[in-house]
Structure formats: structure tokens, C-alpha cells
Design a protein around this motif. Structure first.
Motif, PDB file in Angstrom:
ATOM      1  N   SER A  28     -13.626  15.829   1.002  1.00 23.07           N
ATOM      2  CA  SER A  28     -14.090  15.034  -0.130  1.00 23.07           C
ATOM      3  C   SER A  28     -12.944  14.701  -1.071  1.00 23.07           C
ATOM      4  CB  SER A  28     -15.198  15.778  -0.872  1.00 23.07           C
ATOM      5  OG  SER A  28     -14.733  17.029  -1.346  1.00 23.07           O
ATOM      6  N   GLY A  29     -12.025  15.649  -1.259  1.00 17.65           N
ATOM      7  CA  GLY A  29     -10.869  15.390  -2.105  1.00 17.65           C
ATOM      8  C   GLY A  29      -9.961  14.330  -1.536  1.00 17.65           C
ATOM      9  N   GLN A  30      -9.752  14.362  -0.224  1.00 15.45           N
ATOM     10  CA  GLN A  30      -8.914  13.350   0.420  1.00 15.45           C
ATOM     11  C   GLN A  30      -9.555  11.964   0.343  1.00 15.45           C
ATOM     12  OE1 GLN A  30      -8.645  15.338   4.224  1.00 15.45           O
ATOM     13  NE2 GLN A  30      -6.561  16.072   3.809  1.00 15.45           N
ATOM     14  N   ARG A  31     -10.875  11.919   0.496  1.00 15.87           N
ATOM     15  CA  ARG A  31     -11.572  10.636   0.359  1.00 15.87           C
ATOM     16  C   ARG A  31     -11.416  10.077  -1.059  1.00 15.87           C
ATOM     17  NH1 ARG A  31     -15.495  13.320   3.658  1.00 15.87           N
ATOM     18  NH2 ARG A  31     -16.826  13.780   1.856  1.00 15.87           N
ATOM     19  N   GLN A  32     -11.462  10.980  -2.038  1.00 12.05           N
ATOM     20  CA  GLN A  32     -11.270  10.544  -3.414  1.00 12.05           C
ATOM     21  C   GLN A  32      -9.883   9.934  -3.622  1.00 12.05           C
ATOM     22  OE1 GLN A  32     -13.150  10.116  -5.847  1.00 12.05           O
ATOM     23  NE2 GLN A  32     -14.913  11.478  -5.784  1.00 12.05           N
ATOM     24  N   LEU A  33      -8.878  10.544  -3.020  1.00 13.35           N
ATOM     25  CA  LEU A  33      -7.512  10.031  -3.144  1.00 13.35           C
ATOM     26  C   LEU A  33      -7.399   8.630  -2.534  1.00 13.35           C
ATOM     27  CD1 LEU A  33      -5.533  13.297  -2.300  1.00 13.35           C
ATOM     28  CD2 LEU A  33      -5.670  12.174  -4.535  1.00 13.35           C
ATOM     29  N   SER A  74      -6.465  19.066  -4.858  1.00 16.21           N
ATOM     30  CA  SER A  74      -6.797  17.644  -4.893  1.00 16.21           C
ATOM     31  C   SER A  74      -6.968  17.176  -6.325  1.00 16.21           C
ATOM     32  CB  SER A  74      -8.082  17.380  -4.096  1.00 16.21           C
ATOM     33  OG  SER A  74      -7.893  17.662  -2.728  1.00 16.21           O
ATOM     34  N   GLU A  75      -7.514  18.047  -7.179  1.00 20.80           N
ATOM     35  CA  GLU A  75      -7.727  17.660  -8.566  1.00 20.80           C
ATOM     36  C   GLU A  75      -6.398  17.371  -9.272  1.00 20.80           C
ATOM     37  OE1 GLU A  75      -9.865  19.223 -12.677  1.00 20.80           O
ATOM     38  OE2 GLU A  75     -10.015  20.399 -10.838  1.00 20.80           O
ATOM     39  N   LYS A  76      -5.364  18.159  -8.948  1.00 23.94           N
ATOM     40  CA  LYS A  76      -4.052  17.917  -9.553  1.00 23.94           C
ATOM     41  C   LYS A  76      -3.493  16.565  -9.116  1.00 23.94           C
ATOM     42  CE  LYS A  76      -2.773  22.804 -10.001  1.00 23.94           C
ATOM     43  NZ  LYS A  76      -1.853  23.879  -9.555  1.00 23.94           N
ATOM     44  N   LEU A  77      -3.656  16.279  -7.806  1.00 19.23           N
ATOM     45  CA  LEU A  77      -3.210  14.975  -7.308  1.00 19.23           C
ATOM     46  C   LEU A  77      -4.004  13.836  -7.948  1.00 19.23           C
ATOM     47  CD1 LEU A  77      -2.773  15.706  -3.468  1.00 19.23           C
ATOM     48  CD2 LEU A  77      -0.961  15.308  -5.148  1.00 19.23           C
ATOM     49  N   ILE A  78      -5.319  14.037  -8.068  1.00 18.75           N
ATOM     50  CA  ILE A  78      -6.176  13.011  -8.662  1.00 18.75           C
ATOM     51  C   ILE A  78      -5.841  12.818 -10.139  1.00 18.75           C
ATOM     52  CG2 ILE A  78      -8.562  12.510  -9.331  1.00 18.75           C
ATOM     53  CD1 ILE A  78      -9.442  13.672  -6.655  1.00 18.75           C
ATOM     54  N   GLN A  79      -5.544  13.920 -10.836  1.00 20.32           N
ATOM     55  CA  GLN A  79      -5.203  13.804 -12.250  1.00 20.32           C
ATOM     56  C   GLN A  79      -3.914  13.026 -12.429  1.00 20.32           C
ATOM     57  OE1 GLN A  79      -7.354  14.951 -14.723  1.00 20.32           O
ATOM     58  NE2 GLN A  79      -6.025  13.552 -15.870  1.00 20.32           N
ATOM     59  N   LEU A  85      -6.405   5.070  -4.441  1.00 23.30           N
ATOM     60  CA  LEU A  85      -5.405   4.124  -3.954  1.00 23.30           C
ATOM     61  C   LEU A  85      -6.027   2.744  -3.737  1.00 23.30           C
ATOM     62  CD1 LEU A  85      -2.525   3.652  -3.125  1.00 23.30           C
ATOM     63  CD2 LEU A  85      -3.053   4.571  -0.851  1.00 23.30           C
ATOM     64  N   ARG A  86      -7.257   2.708  -3.246  1.00 23.00           N
ATOM     65  CA  ARG A  86      -7.983   1.440  -3.056  1.00 23.00           C
ATOM     66  C   ARG A  86      -8.116   0.705  -4.389  1.00 23.00           C
ATOM     67  NH1 ARG A  86     -13.978   2.263  -1.136  1.00 23.00           N
ATOM     68  NH2 ARG A  86     -13.084   2.519   0.943  1.00 23.00           N
ATOM     69  N   ALA A  87      -8.452   1.466  -5.430  1.00 24.52           N
ATOM     70  CA  ALA A  87      -8.596   0.856  -6.753  1.00 24.52           C
ATOM     71  C   ALA A  87      -7.246   0.385  -7.296  1.00 24.52           C
ATOM     72  CB  ALA A  87      -9.235   1.860  -7.715  1.00 24.52           C
ATOM     73  N   VAL A  96       0.839  -1.200   0.000  1.00 28.58           N
ATOM     74  CA  VAL A  96       0.000   0.000   0.000  1.00 28.58           C
ATOM     75  C   VAL A  96       0.875   1.252   0.000  1.00 28.58           C
ATOM     76  CG1 VAL A  96      -1.717   1.319   1.301  1.00 28.58           C
ATOM     77  CG2 VAL A  96      -1.904  -1.182   1.161  1.00 28.58           C
ATOM     78  N   VAL A  97       1.929   1.241   0.812  1.00 23.92           N
ATOM     79  CA  VAL A  97       2.834   2.391   0.884  1.00 23.92           C
ATOM     80  C   VAL A  97       3.493   2.644  -0.470  1.00 23.92           C
ATOM     81  CG1 VAL A  97       4.956   3.280   1.927  1.00 23.92           C
ATOM     82  CG2 VAL A  97       3.259   2.100   3.358  1.00 23.92           C
ATOM     83  N   GLN A  98       3.957   1.568  -1.100  1.00 22.16           N
ATOM     84  CA  GLN A  98       4.600   1.721  -2.408  1.00 22.16           C
ATOM     85  C   GLN A  98       3.605   2.230  -3.451  1.00 22.16           C
ATOM     86  OE1 GLN A  98       7.938   1.388  -3.181  1.00 22.16           O
ATOM     87  NE2 GLN A  98       7.207   2.331  -5.073  1.00 22.16           N
ATOM     88  N   ALA A  99       2.380   1.722  -3.406  1.00 24.84           N
ATOM     89  CA  ALA A  99       1.353   2.172  -4.349  1.00 24.84           C
ATOM     90  C   ALA A  99       1.033   3.647  -4.138  1.00 24.84           C
ATOM     91  CB  ALA A  99       0.088   1.332  -4.182  1.00 24.84           C
ATOM     92  N   ALA A 100       0.990   4.075  -2.870  1.00 24.57           N
ATOM     93  CA  ALA A 100       0.725   5.491  -2.571  1.00 24.57           C
ATOM     94  C   ALA A 100       1.835   6.378  -3.116  1.00 24.57           C
ATOM     95  CB  ALA A 100       0.574   5.673  -1.062  1.00 24.57           C
TER      96      ALA A 100
END
Length: 589
Positions: free
Chosen positions: A485-490, A517-522, A494-496, A452-456
Motif C-alpha cells: 500500500s505504501g508503494q502504491r501511494q508513492l 514509506s511515510e518518510k518517503l511520502i512526507q 509521482l502520478r500527481a 518521469v525518471v527526473q520527477a521520481a
């Protein structure tokens, strides 16, 4: 439950079905039955010993014999206590074991329900069935069935003792019993109807409270506190009235039983004393014994009615629980192929579907996605975009057409293996009241913390998680309320990602997040979509420019399809108009 069925005093078929769950605990069941028999015998011996003590030793002033019989009564009392202790403990143990099995079976059954069932069912009512109704079933064993059997045995033994020692005094007691039995029968019928109403109001109350607590933000945002409070008072009043009916029936019945018991005691003293005076016989011990025995008949009779109420409530609860267990709302899982390491080729061929019969949402949808392609789906709300995702995961069954994965109809795969190959990131992310790590792995032992850490780190959110107190072991509380909400999306991304899916679905994943958050999500999106088939549903068209193909939907139909550049070239095209409206709106902001 129909009114006719509700009026029945006992449902034998339902009872037999419930008793099947005691089969794994047959020895305990037999032990409880033996303890009930022992209890009825020992409790009946005490009045007999009292009679002999008074007649043979108290009146004759024999202190040695009196002491001996006191010792006998002490021994009998000790054995009675042991029997009572064993009876209560193992009856309760059996009840808890049975409901443990039923609750596990019920939860497993609900896990297999199709989404359509949950769409039309109240979560509060389902929680009531799985928790409080099942506890009522436990009471059938701890306070209902075995108590009734024990009391009946006690009454039979006591009646036999009465007839053996004095048939005349016995007739006085037995003359009152028909009236008691008739009153008990009327009471049972009335109480069953009352308890059905009680369970209904309990379910309504639980459902209302759970929904309002869950949606408290909406209640407060729209200043509906007063209205919800008034509505709660109405529901609570109905709940109170339902319980008051049971209290009313109990009050009448107990008063009738106590009155008849007192009259019977008075008749025993009058007739026994009159006979002693007229015949000159010493009937004092007999009178004491019959007063005790009469109490031992009437008290269990009253308790039987009370316990029968418990039994009735348990049976009503069992009927509700079995209704859910009998609900056939499963997606047909007839597939015998295991979906492993899918390449990601997808095809929808003339798929038609409607959530409600005769009301189609999708009208013959057809498209294909090659392995590794990113397909974007856009359109107005209600166009059917999310429905496509639901059908791909087999949350619902299509009306006609077929959906293929790697050229195989998805119905031929087992549901579990199919869904294990698909990861979905929803707009409304659901997190459990648990640590970030457990919310990512969903307690899958095959996914280690270091993975999980490596995936993050791979998707660029390790720094964000480590900034939280406890890092990956930070408890996000119910529904992830401690995160934005942005943190939950992140976390959802990672779950996916750690599930290593063959097919990735992003459903409005960036529609309600801030710029950072959008930049991180992108960045996360670019990472996790690379090399795997992805379906991206989005309102914000700027996020899907890089898609290999964009499908435009309107009213359940595909109206346009192509790359971002191709669609912009279409004069008066749906996508072009939508893009220009969004572009001008963003410029204005």
C-alpha cells in the motif's frame, strides 16, 4: 422492460434504431441481401434439376443426358456454396462492425457519467452490457436478421416452384403451414419472455462473481467462504432454471416441427404414388422434387424460429444497451472557458450539498485558499472532508452556493480543462494492470519516460522504482497487487507530480502506510506542494503541522479554522482535544 412490452414479438422502433448503425456499411448490407437472394434461387434450382434428371434420363436410361444434368447440378451447387460463403462471412462482418461502433459509443458515454451513477449501479451489470449483451446484438446480423430474411426468401421461391409444377401436391404442403406458423408464433412469444429472464440472471451472476472476486480478501478475512458459496449456488440455480425454460420450449417446438414435416412427406408419397398408380403417369421425379421442396420449406421455418430466438435475444440485449445510452447522467458541461495555468486561488462560498435528496452532507461551507497555500482539512469520519474534493472536481453538482477558482465559478470552465489543473492522491490508490510507467503517465504521450525518471528523482522515489524487476516497466498486475500500500501511494504521488497541477489534493494519503514509506511520502509531499495550492485531508494530525491553515469540520460544518499553533491555544477546542488524544495514543504505543 414492462411485461406488456416483453410479450410483444417484435419491437419495430428498437429495430429501426439499431438499423441506423448499418448506414456506414450500406454497400456491405446490399451485398449480403444480394447473397441471400442468390442463395434462395440456387437452392430452389437443385430439386428442379433432380426432377428432370429422374423423369427424363434415369427412367429412360439416358446416360449422356444424366451426365449432363449431373454437371448442371454440380455447377448450381458450387454457386450455392459461393453464395452461402459470401452471405455468412459478410453478415458476420457487418455484425461485428456494428457492435464495434455501438461498444465505442457506449464506453464513451459511460466515461462521461457522474459519480452518482456509479454509486448506485453494479459494475458487474455494466460489464455485462458492454461485453456479452453487445455480442448478442452482433448475432442479430450474423445469425438472426439476415438468416431470417434468407429463409423467408427461400420459402417464397420454393412455394412458387411448387405451385408452378403441381398445385395439388402444393396444397398438401400448404395445408400444414398454418399449423406450423401458429406453433411458431406461440414459440416466439414464450421464448422472448424466457430470454428476458435469462439476461436478467446472467447479469446477476456476473455481478455477484465480479464483486466476490474483487472482494475476496474480505470474504476470506471474515471466513465467509461457506456463506458466499451457498449464495452463489442459489444464484446459479436461478440461472440454470432460466436456461432450462428456453431448452424446454425449444424441445417442444422442434418435436412438433419434425412431426409435421414427417406427416407432410408421408402425404406427398401417398398421394403422388396413388395418383401415379391410378393415372398410369410417371410421377417419380415430381415426388422426389416435392419431398426436397417440402423439406426446404419446413426446415427454414424451424430455423426461422431458432433464428428468431437469436433475434429476440439480440433485441432484448439491444434494449438494455440503449437504456444505458439513453441514460442522462452527465455533469452539465456548459462551460466554455479553458482552465489553463491557474494561480490556485480557491473559494467555497456557502456551499450546500447532499448525495441523497433532502439529506445534506455539507451545510453552507465557506473558506478560501490563496495561491500557493496549503490548507489542511481534519475531522471525524463522515464530517464531509472528502465531499469537498468531489465537488471541487465536479464529480457531483452542488445544491447551492458556488465554488471559485481564480475568481471564476468552476461551472464556467470545461470539465476536462478544470480537472487537468487538479491532481488528486487518494487513500485507496487504484493502479491498472500495466507497467509503473504507464500507471504514472496514464498513457499521456506528452509525458516522456525521462520526465518521469527526473520527477521520481526530485521527490526521492527513483531508487525504490529501480529496485523493482524491470524498473519503470515493471507490471504491477491488477489493482497494483504486486506492490504494498505504501508503494502504491508513492506511485500515486509521482502520478500527481508529473501532471504538473495548479491545485494538489491529498486525501488521507498517509493513513495506511508503514514508517519508512511515510518518510518517503512526507518528503514527496513537501516537494510537490511547494509553490502550488494544496488541500490536505488527514486523520494523523502530525502530518499537517506545517499547513498554512487548518480547517476543522464536524457534521458537515466548519467548526474551527487557523494554524496548528493557534488551534492548540483554544481551550477545549475540537482540534486541541483531537490532537491530545492522538498524541497520548502515540506515546502509549
Amino acid at each position: 422492460m414492462s411485461k406488456d412490452k416483453a410479450g410483444n414479438t417484435f419491437d419495430l422502433g428498437l429495430f429501426k434504431r439499431l438499423m441506423r448503425y448499418t448506414r456506414p456499411y450500406r454497400l456491405t448490407f446490399i451485398g449480403v441481401a444480394f447473397a441471400a437472394i442468390s442463395l434462395s434461387v440456387f437452392s430452389s434450382v437443385r430439386p428442379i434439376l433432380l426432377k428432370y434428371t429422374i423423369d427424363d434420363y434415369v427412367l429412360s436410361k439416358d446416360s449422356h443426358g444424366l451426365l449432363m444434368f449431373v454437371v448442371y447440378m454440380t455447377i448450381v451447387l458450387f454457386l450455392e456454396v459461393i453464395s452461402q460463403l459470401s452471405f455468412i462471412y459478410y453478415a458476420n462482418w457487418l455484425g461485428q462492425s456494428v457492435i464495434q461502433d455501438i461498444r465505442v459509443k457506449l464506453f464513451k458515454h459511460m466515461l462521461s457519467f457522474r459519480m452518482k451513477y456509479f454509486d448506485s449501479s453494479s459494475v458487474g451489470i455494466l460489464v455485462t452490457r458492454a461485453v456479452s449483451d453487445i455480442e448478442r446484438i452482433a448475432a442479430i446480423f450474423s445469425d438472426g436478421l439476415f438468416m431470417i430474411v434468407s429463409d423467408l426468401l427461400k420459402m417464397i421461391v420454393v412455394a412458387g416452384v411448387m405451385l408452378y409444377f403441381d398445385w395439388q401436391l402444393s396444397l398438401i404442403v400448404f395445408a400444414v403451414l398454418p399449423l406450423m406458423l401458429y406453433a411458431t408464433r406461440l414459440f416466439q412469444k414464450a421464448m422472448k419472455k424466457a430470454f428476458i429472464e435469462v439476461r436478467k440472471e446472467v447479469s446477476n451472476l456476473n455481478s455477484f462473481v465480479q464483486e466476490r472476486l474483487t472482494g475476496m480478501k474480505i470474504v476470506q478475512l471474515f471466513v465467509r467462504e461457506k456463506e458466499e458459496y451457498e449464495q452463489f449456488k442459489v444464484i446459479n440455480e436461478k440461472h440454470k432454471k432460466a436456461w432450462i425454460n428456453t431448452v424446454w420450449y425449444n424441445s417442444i417446438f422442434i418435436a412438433v416441427v419434425e412431426l409435421m414435416s414427417a406427416i407432410t412427406t408421408g402425404l406427398i408419397v401417398w398421394y403422388g404414388g396413388l395418383r401415379a398408380v391410378m393415372d398410369g403417369a410417371s410421377d417419380l421425379g415430381n415426388i422426389f422434387m416435392f419431398i426436397m421442396l417440402a423439406t426446404m420449406i419446413f426446415r427454414p421455418l424451424r430455423q426461422i424460429a431458432d433464428k428468431f430466438n437469436t433475434l429476440q435475444m439480440g433485441m432484448v440485449a439491444a434494449n438494455r444497451v440503449f437504456d444505458i445510452l439513453d441514460t442522462d447522467s452527465k455533469i452539465e458541461n456548459k462551460g466554455n472557458l479553458t482552465a489553463e495555468n491557474l494561480k490556485g486561488a480557491l473559494a467555497f462560498k456557502n456551499v450546500r450539498f447532499g448525495y441523497i435528496e433532502n439529506e445534506e452532507v455539507l451545510h453552507g461551507i465557506s473558506f478560501e485558499a490563496k495561491p500557493g497555500e496549503t490548507i489542511a482539512i481534519v475531522g471525524a469520519t463522515g464530517a464531509g472532508k472528502s465531499t469537498i474534493i468531489n465537488l471541487l472536481n465536479r464529480f457531483y453538482e452542488i445544491n447551492s452556493g458556488e465554488i471559485l477558482a481564480d475568481g471564476t465559478n468552476i461551472n464556467e470552465f470545461t470539465i476536462q480543462s478544470l480537472r487537468s489543473q487538479i491532481a488528486v492522491v487518494l487513500q485507496d490508490v487504484f493502479l491498472f494492470a500495466d507497467t509503473i510507467l504507464n500507471n504514472i503517465t496514464l498513457n499521456d504521450p506528452s509525458i516522456k519516460e525521462e520526465d518521469v525518471v527526473q520527477a521520481a528523482k526530485d521527490i526521492g522515489i527513483h531508487k525504490f522504482i529501480k529496485s523493482l524487476p524491470g524498473g519503470y516497466h515493471y507490471n504491477v498486475k491488477e489493482r497494483g497487487s504486486m506492490l504494498s500500500s505504501g508503494q502504491r501511494q508513492l506511485i500515486a504521488f509521482l502520478r500527481a507530480y508529473v501532471s504538473n497541477p495548479s491545485i494538489l489534493v491529498l486525501d488521507e494519503a498517509t493513513s495506511s502506510v508503514d514508517g519508512h514509506s511515510e518518510k518517503l511520502i512526507q518528503k514527496a509531499t513537501d516537494k510537490i506542494t511547494k509553490g502550488r495550492t494544496s488541500i490536505v485531508i488527514a486523520h494523523r494530525l502530525a502530518t499537517i503541522k506545517k499547513a498554512d491553515r487548518i480547517i476543522v469540520m464536524e457534521a458537515g460544518k466548519i467548526v474551527e479554522s487557523g494554524t496548528h499553533e493557534d488551534l492548540l491555544k483554544q481551550e477545549n477546542g475540537y482540534y486541541r482535544n483531537l490532537y491530545e488524544v492522538q498524541f497520548l495514543a502515540e506515546e502509549a504505543i
